[in-house]
Design a protein around this motif. Structure first.
Motif: not given
Length: 183
Positions: A93-100, A102-104
């Motif tokens: 999902s786009e949420d997965d990508i967004s969370n990654i 943010d982490m990076l």
């Protein structure tokens, strides 16, 4: 200090381990490598390497050689992305990508870029393809701003090794001010 494109051509011609096929890609190669090395050396970006499953061997090869003591240069910030995020094959999902992302951003405040090597349609390519600063060596897709290769090329593995050799030599030459990758 030698001009980058001329240095690239000279290096390809003089290095007996690099075949002439790479000279044909010089106009594709030079701007991408220039941007990538500028990001590393001038902007202090870290490089997060991702490969498709078939190129996991190449990821190991890169990480074993990019900071080799034999190079007599400072260690550079190259990392296996899967050490930061093990579920890369399950990005959905786009949420997965967004969370990654943010982490990076938190982990690499100076910035980061992906170096992706593999099939363009692989799930692992997703993050790298949507990140503007990525360094992409993609297979089976003609894509602007990437090094384009064919996965069914019998010489693909040798080409990857030759490209890495040239890239690693370029890093050293730029680091020691033998070339200006921006010219």
């Amino acid at each position: 200090m030698q001009e980058f494109l001329n240095w690239t051509v000279d290096t390809i011609r003089e290095d007996r381990l690099i075949s002439p096929w790479l000279e044909e890609k010089k106009f594709e190669w030079a701007p991408l490598v220039s941007k990538n090395i500028t990001n590393i050396l001038d902007k202090n970006y870290s490089v997060l390497i991702i490969t498709d499953k078939d190129r996991d061997w190449f990821l190991s090869y890169i990480l074993s050689n990019i900071n080799s003591n034999k190079l007599n240069r400072p260690f550079l910030p190259f990392y296996d992305f899967s050490s930061f995020y093990k579920q890369i094959d399950s990005l959905k999902s786009e949420d997965d990508i967004s969370n990654i992302q943010d982490m990076l951003k938190i982990s690499f405040p100076n910035g980061y870029c992906f170096w992706y090597i593999g099939k363009s349609q692989d799930t692992r390519a997703t993050l790298a393809k949507i990140t503007k600063s990525s360094f992409l060596w993609v297979f089976d897709e003609e894509r602007q701003g990437t090094i384009n290769l064919k996965s069914n090329d019998d010489g693909l593995d040798m080409k990857l090794l030759q490209m890495f050799r040239l890239y690693n030599r370029t890093l050293s030459a730029a680091l020691f001010a033998e070339i200006n990758v921006e010219s």
